[in-house]
Design a protein around this motif. Structure first.
Motif, PDB file in Angstrom:
ATOM      1  N   LYS A 160      -4.233  12.443  -6.626  1.00 20.05           N
ATOM      2  CA  LYS A 160      -5.340  12.176  -5.704  1.00 20.05           C
ATOM      3  C   LYS A 160      -5.385  13.207  -4.581  1.00 20.05           C
ATOM      4  CE  LYS A 160      -6.702   8.153  -7.475  1.00 20.05           C
ATOM      5  NZ  LYS A 160      -8.038   7.956  -8.081  1.00 20.05           N
ATOM      6  N   ALA A 161      -4.215  13.685  -4.173  1.00 16.71           N
ATOM      7  CA  ALA A 161      -4.162  14.642  -3.068  1.00 16.71           C
ATOM      8  C   ALA A 161      -4.716  16.009  -3.453  1.00 16.71           C
ATOM      9  CB  ALA A 161      -2.716  14.806  -2.586  1.00 16.71           C
ATOM     10  N   THR A 162      -4.698  16.342  -4.747  1.00 17.79           N
ATOM     11  CA  THR A 162      -5.116  17.674  -5.191  1.00 17.79           C
ATOM     12  C   THR A 162      -6.571  17.990  -4.844  1.00 17.79           C
ATOM     13  OG1 THR A 162      -3.470  17.643  -6.968  1.00 17.79           O
ATOM     14  CG2 THR A 162      -5.280  19.207  -7.177  1.00 17.79           C
ATOM     15  N   PRO A 163      -7.557  17.179  -5.283  1.00 13.48           N
ATOM     16  CA  PRO A 163      -8.937  17.495  -4.898  1.00 13.48           C
ATOM     17  C   PRO A 163      -9.179  17.353  -3.403  1.00 13.48           C
ATOM     18  CG  PRO A 163      -8.840  15.387  -6.023  1.00 13.48           C
ATOM     19  CD  PRO A 163      -7.496  16.008  -6.165  1.00 13.48           C
ATOM     20  N   LEU A 164      -8.459  16.425  -2.756  1.00 17.68           N
ATOM     21  CA  LEU A 164      -8.610  16.265  -1.308  1.00 17.68           C
ATOM     22  C   LEU A 164      -8.186  17.523  -0.570  1.00 17.68           C
ATOM     23  CD1 LEU A 164      -7.294  12.620  -0.731  1.00 17.68           C
ATOM     24  CD2 LEU A 164      -9.657  13.407  -0.640  1.00 17.68           C
ATOM     25  N   LEU A 165      -7.143  18.187  -1.057  1.00 18.83           N
ATOM     26  CA  LEU A 165      -6.669  19.406  -0.413  1.00 18.83           C
ATOM     27  C   LEU A 165      -7.657  20.548  -0.593  1.00 18.83           C
ATOM     28  CD1 LEU A 165      -4.587  20.939   1.168  1.00 18.83           C
ATOM     29  CD2 LEU A 165      -3.215  21.201  -0.911  1.00 18.83           C
ATOM     30  N   PHE A 166      -8.196  20.694  -1.794  1.00 17.83           N
ATOM     31  CA  PHE A 166      -9.229  21.718  -2.020  1.00 17.83           C
ATOM     32  C   PHE A 166     -10.403  21.524  -1.058  1.00 17.83           C
ATOM     33  CE2 PHE A 166      -7.491  22.378  -6.409  1.00 17.83           C
ATOM     34  CZ  PHE A 166      -7.442  23.756  -6.382  1.00 17.83           C
ATOM     35  N   GLY A 193      -5.231  -8.953  -4.180  1.00 18.57           N
ATOM     36  CA  GLY A 193      -6.632  -9.319  -4.258  1.00 18.57           C
ATOM     37  C   GLY A 193      -7.491  -8.814  -3.123  1.00 18.57           C
ATOM     38  N   VAL A 194      -6.990  -7.845  -2.367  1.00 19.52           N
ATOM     39  CA  VAL A 194      -7.771  -7.272  -1.269  1.00 19.52           C
ATOM     40  C   VAL A 194      -8.736  -6.241  -1.840  1.00 19.52           C
ATOM     41  CG1 VAL A 194      -7.663  -5.945   0.873  1.00 19.52           C
ATOM     42  CG2 VAL A 194      -5.904  -7.635   0.363  1.00 19.52           C
ATOM     43  N   PRO A 195     -10.005  -6.233  -1.451  1.00 21.43           N
ATOM     44  CA  PRO A 195     -10.951  -5.242  -1.990  1.00 21.43           C
ATOM     45  C   PRO A 195     -10.470  -3.816  -1.743  1.00 21.43           C
ATOM     46  CG  PRO A 195     -12.106  -6.940  -0.762  1.00 21.43           C
ATOM     47  CD  PRO A 195     -10.643  -7.171  -0.526  1.00 21.43           C
ATOM     48  N   GLY A 196     -10.651  -2.955  -2.740  1.00 22.27           N
ATOM     49  CA  GLY A 196     -10.226  -1.564  -2.605  1.00 22.27           C
ATOM     50  C   GLY A 196     -10.981  -0.821  -1.522  1.00 22.27           C
ATOM     51  N   SER A 197     -12.156  -1.336  -1.152  1.00 19.51           N
ATOM     52  CA  SER A 197     -12.946  -0.682  -0.095  1.00 19.51           C
ATOM     53  C   SER A 197     -12.261  -0.762   1.262  1.00 19.51           C
ATOM     54  CB  SER A 197     -14.331  -1.330  -0.010  1.00 19.51           C
ATOM     55  OG  SER A 197     -14.215  -2.716   0.222  1.00 19.51           O
ATOM     56  N   MET A 198     -11.191  -1.575   1.363  1.00 18.04           N
ATOM     57  CA  MET A 198     -10.459  -1.676   2.629  1.00 18.04           C
ATOM     58  C   MET A 198      -9.930  -0.317   3.069  1.00 18.04           C
ATOM     59  SD  MET A 198      -9.636  -3.814   4.942  1.00 18.04           S
ATOM     60  CE  MET A 198      -8.702  -3.582   6.457  1.00 18.04           C
ATOM     61  N   VAL A 199      -9.577   0.545   2.114  1.00 21.63           N
ATOM     62  CA  VAL A 199      -9.063   1.865   2.464  1.00 21.63           C
ATOM     63  C   VAL A 199     -10.134   2.696   3.149  1.00 21.63           C
ATOM     64  CG1 VAL A 199      -9.644   3.032   0.290  1.00 21.63           C
ATOM     65  CG2 VAL A 199      -7.670   3.794   1.607  1.00 21.63           C
ATOM     66  N   TYR A 200     -11.407   2.480   2.798  1.00 18.20           N
ATOM     67  CA  TYR A 200     -12.485   3.216   3.455  1.00 18.20           C
ATOM     68  C   TYR A 200     -12.704   2.718   4.881  1.00 18.20           C
ATOM     69  CZ  TYR A 200     -13.356   4.942  -1.228  1.00 18.20           C
ATOM     70  OH  TYR A 200     -13.199   5.534  -2.456  1.00 18.20           O
ATOM     71  N   VAL A 201     -12.404   1.433   5.110  1.00 17.46           N
ATOM     72  CA  VAL A 201     -12.425   0.914   6.477  1.00 17.46           C
ATOM     73  C   VAL A 201     -11.368   1.624   7.319  1.00 17.46           C
ATOM     74  CG1 VAL A 201     -12.049  -1.138   7.906  1.00 17.46           C
ATOM     75  CG2 VAL A 201     -13.293  -1.332   5.745  1.00 17.46           C
ATOM     76  N   MET A 260       0.811  -1.211   0.000  1.00 20.22           N
ATOM     77  CA  MET A 260       0.000   0.000   0.000  1.00 20.22           C
ATOM     78  C   MET A 260       0.847   1.266   0.000  1.00 20.22           C
ATOM     79  SD  MET A 260      -2.978   1.158   2.698  1.00 20.22           S
ATOM     80  CE  MET A 260      -4.093  -0.138   2.210  1.00 20.22           C
ATOM     81  N   PHE A 261       1.868   1.312   0.845  1.00 21.06           N
ATOM     82  CA  PHE A 261       2.628   2.552   1.019  1.00 21.06           C
ATOM     83  C   PHE A 261       3.893   2.611   0.171  1.00 21.06           C
ATOM     84  CE2 PHE A 261       0.168   2.448   4.992  1.00 21.06           C
ATOM     85  CZ  PHE A 261      -0.415   3.695   4.919  1.00 21.06           C
ATOM     86  N   VAL A 262       4.652   1.519   0.148  1.00 18.69           N
ATOM     87  CA  VAL A 262       5.924   1.545  -0.576  1.00 18.69           C
ATOM     88  C   VAL A 262       5.688   1.716  -2.074  1.00 18.69           C
ATOM     89  CG1 VAL A 262       8.000   0.247  -1.150  1.00 18.69           C
ATOM     90  CG2 VAL A 262       7.100   0.195   1.181  1.00 18.69           C
ATOM     91  N   GLU A 263       4.732   0.968  -2.616  1.00 22.85           N
ATOM     92  CA  GLU A 263       4.478   1.049  -4.052  1.00 22.85           C
ATOM     93  C   GLU A 263       3.793   2.353  -4.447  1.00 22.85           C
ATOM     94  OE1 GLU A 263       2.650  -2.354  -5.763  1.00 22.85           O
ATOM     95  OE2 GLU A 263       3.822  -3.776  -4.585  1.00 22.85           O
ATOM     96  N   SER A 264       3.032   2.945  -3.517  1.00 27.88           N
ATOM     97  CA  SER A 264       2.361   4.208  -3.845  1.00 27.88           C
ATOM     98  C   SER A 264       3.308   5.395  -3.748  1.00 27.88           C
ATOM     99  CB  SER A 264       1.164   4.429  -2.914  1.00 27.88           C
ATOM    100  OG  SER A 264       1.598   4.592  -1.581  1.00 27.88           O
ATOM    101  N   LEU A 265       4.425   5.242  -3.045  1.00 27.84           N
ATOM    102  CA  LEU A 265       5.374   6.350  -2.884  1.00 27.84           C
ATOM    103  C   LEU A 265       6.759   6.038  -3.433  1.00 27.84           C
ATOM    104  CD1 LEU A 265       4.457   7.387   0.787  1.00 27.84           C
ATOM    105  CD2 LEU A 265       3.743   8.523  -1.309  1.00 27.84           C
ATOM    106  N   GLY A 266       6.998   4.782  -3.798  1.00 24.29           N
ATOM    107  CA  GLY A 266       8.344   4.390  -4.195  1.00 24.29           C
ATOM    108  C   GLY A 266       8.586   4.323  -5.682  1.00 24.29           C
ATOM    109  N   GLY A 283      -4.007  10.653  -0.056  1.00 29.48           N
ATOM    110  CA  GLY A 283      -3.798  10.357  -1.468  1.00 29.48           C
ATOM    111  C   GLY A 283      -3.021   9.074  -1.660  1.00 29.48           C
ATOM    112  N   SER A 284      -1.999   8.863  -0.821  1.00 28.01           N
ATOM    113  CA  SER A 284      -1.227   7.619  -0.890  1.00 28.01           C
ATOM    114  C   SER A 284      -2.073   6.420  -0.483  1.00 28.01           C
ATOM    115  CB  SER A 284       0.017   7.720  -0.004  1.00 28.01           C
ATOM    116  OG  SER A 284      -0.330   7.751   1.368  1.00 28.01           O
ATOM    117  N   LEU A 285      -3.014   6.634   0.470  1.00 29.04           N
ATOM    118  CA  LEU A 285      -3.921   5.552   0.859  1.00 29.04           C
ATOM    119  C   LEU A 285      -4.812   5.130  -0.308  1.00 29.04           C
ATOM    120  CD1 LEU A 285      -5.144   6.499   4.461  1.00 29.04           C
ATOM    121  CD2 LEU A 285      -3.746   4.532   3.818  1.00 29.04           C
ATOM    122  N   LEU A 286      -5.330   6.121  -1.039  1.00 35.11           N
ATOM    123  CA  LEU A 286      -6.207   5.817  -2.175  1.00 35.11           C
ATOM    124  C   LEU A 286      -5.449   5.090  -3.279  1.00 35.11           C
ATOM    125  CD1 LEU A 286      -8.274   9.134  -2.417  1.00 35.11           C
ATOM    126  CD2 LEU A 286      -9.056   6.924  -1.560  1.00 35.11           C
TER     127      LEU A 286
END
Length: 379
Positions: A86-92, A344-352, A69-75, A330-333
Motif C-alpha cells: 500500500k505504501a508503494t503507490p502512496l510514495l510515488f 465490524g468498524v467501517p473501513g471508511s473510519m481510516v478516511y476520517v 489497526m496497528f499491531v496486526e498490520s505490522l506484527g 500504508g499501515s493505516l489502510l
C-alpha cells in the motif's frame, strides 16, 4: 600637507557579531527542524485521540481498535508486506505532489494521472508482448511516467498561459480520466475472453509474464516496486534541493513575481513541476498493474491520488519525509481492513482519521509559524 587619520578597525567586535549571528541562524535551523518533526507527530496524536472519540460513540473500545489497526498490520508477515504494498503507490504520488506544491501548484489530479499512466503503459504492454522483462519493464515504467506527465501538463499549461485555477482543472481532469477508463475497458481494451463468454467484466487482457514485477516473498504480494518508489523519492529530493532547476522551481513557488524579476521563466518552471509530478503519479499506476493486478482494471487508482496528498502534507512536502509517511499511511489502510474484519468498524473510519490529520497538520503549521515569529522577535 593633508594628513589622514585611520580609525582603528575593531576586528574582535566584528568577529563576535558574526559568531552571534551564526549561532542565531544555527539555533533557528534546529528549532525549524524540531518543529518539522513535532508538528506531524502532534497532528497524528490529536487525530488518533479525536478518532478514539468517534470509535467510542460507535460503541467500540478505542484501545482494542487501535491495537487491531496497528499491531496486526505490522506484527505479521501478511500485515507487514501488505503495508509495504500500500505504501508503494502512496510514495510515488506523495513525492510527485511535493514537487508540484513546492513550485506553487496544488496538484489534486493524482487520480487522473495514475489512470493516464496506467492506460498508456497497458497499451504499450499489450503491443510489445515478445520483449524480455529487462527491456519491457523499464519501457512500461517510462510509458507510465509519460502518460501521467502529459496528462499533468494540461492543467500546467492552463495555469501558466491562461491563469486557470489548477485545483478546478485537475479535479475535472480526474473525472475525464475516469470516464475514458470506463470507455476503454468496455470497448477497445476489454479482455477478448470477457467478450467471448459474454460476461463483459470491465478489465483488459492479462499482461504477459515478462511485464510482471516478480514477488519478493513467496505467497505475498510484495514486489520490487517499493525500491523504485524510494529511488524516485530520492531523485525528487535531489532535483528540488541539489539542482539549479529545482532551486528555480522552489523560487517560483515562494514568490513568482520576484522570480520573474530575477530572470526566471516562471511559466516554464510551473509546467516542468507539474510534468514531473504527473509523471510520478503515472508511474504509481503502472507499478500497481505490473506488481499487483497484471491487467488494467476498473478502479485502478483506488483513491491513492487523494491519499497521497495527505501523505505529502504529513511529510511536510519533503520527498524524503514522504518515505516514512507513506509507510505510516500504508499501515493505516491495511489496519482499516483488519479493523473492519475483526471488530465490524467501517473501513471508511481510516478516511476520517486521514481528514483529521490534515486538519491538525494545517492548524499545527500555523502554530509553528507563530512560534518562529515569536522567537525571531525576541532575538
Amino acid at each position: 600637507m593633508l594628513q589622514y587619520r585611520h580609525r582603528p578597525i575593531k576586528i574582535q567586535h566584528y568577529r563576535t557579531k558574526y559568531s552571534n549571528m551564526k549561532k542565531l541562524i544555527q539555533n533557528e535551523k534546529i528549532l525549524l527542524f524540531l518543529l518539522n518533526i513535532s508538528i506531524p507527530v502532534l497532528a497524528l496524536i490529536l487525530a488518533l485521540i479525536t478518532g478514539a472519540i468517534f470509535l467510542a460513540i460507535a460503541g467500540v473500545n478505542p484501545l482494542e481498535a487501535y491495537k487491531s489497526m496497528f499491531v496486526e498490520s505490522l506484527g505479521s508477515k501478511y500485515g507487514l508486506t501488505e503495508t509495504i504494498v500500500k505504501a508503494t503507490p502512496l510514495l510515488f504520488v506523495s513525492a510527485g505532489i511535493s514537487i508540484a506544491y513546492r513550485s506553487g501548484i496544488i496538484n489534486i489530479g493524482g487520480e487522473g494521472q495514475i489512470i493516464a499512466g496506467a492506460i498508456l503503459g497497458t497499451v504499450v504492454a499489450l503491443f510489445l508482448k515478445d520483449l524480455s522483462s529487462f527491456i519491457l519493464i523499464p519501457l512500461l515504467l517510462a510509458a507510465g511516467f509519460i502518460g501521467g506527465s502529459l496528462y499533468g501538463v494540461i492543467p500546467g499549461l492552463l495555469k501558466a498561459y491562461l491563469n486557470v485555477n489548477e485545483i478546478l482543472s485537475t479535479v475535472m481532469l480526474n473525472s475525464i480520466a475516469l470516464q475514458v477508463l470506463y470507455l476503454l475497458l468496455r470497448g477497445p481494451l476489454m479482455d477478448p475472453q470477457e467478450i467471448a463468454y459474454g460476461t463483459g467484466y470491465p478489465q483488459s487482457e492479462a499482461l504477459c509474464k515478462s511485464a510482471h514485477l516478480t514477488e519478493i516473498i513467496r505467497g505475498t504480494r510484495l514486489h520490487p516496486g517499493i525500491f523504485i518508489a524510494i529511488i524516485c523519492a530520492v531523485l525528487a529530493y535531489i532535483i528540488l534541493w541539489k539542482s539549479t532547476d529545482g532551486y528555480k522551481m522552489r523560487a517560483v513557488g515562494k514568490n513568482p513575481v520576484a522570480s520573474k524579476y530575477g530572470g526566471i521563466n516562471v511559466k516554464t518552471y510551473l509546467i516542468m513541476s507539474i510534468f514531473l509530478s504527473g509523471g510520478l503519479c503515472g508511474m504509481a499506476g503502472m507499478v500497481e498493474i505490473c506488481g499487483i493486478h497484471h491487467r488494467l482494471l476498473d478502479g485502478i487508482s483506488a483513491g491513492y491520488g487523494f491519499s497521497g496528498i495527505v501523505v505529502a502534507l504529513f511529510g511536510r512536502l519533503h520527498p524524503l519525509a514522504c518515505i516514512p509517511a507513506s509507510f505510516l499511511f500504508g499501515s493505516l489502510l491495511v489496519g482499516a481492513d483488519m479493523l473492519q474484519r475483526s471488530m465490524g468498524v467501517p473501513g471508511s473510519m481510516v478516511y476520517v482519521i486521514q481528514g483529521l490529520i490534515v486538519i491538525f497538520v494545517a492548524s499545527s503549521d500555523i502554530l509553528g509559524k507563530k512560534i518562529l515569529k515569536m522567537v525571531s522577535r525576541e532575538r
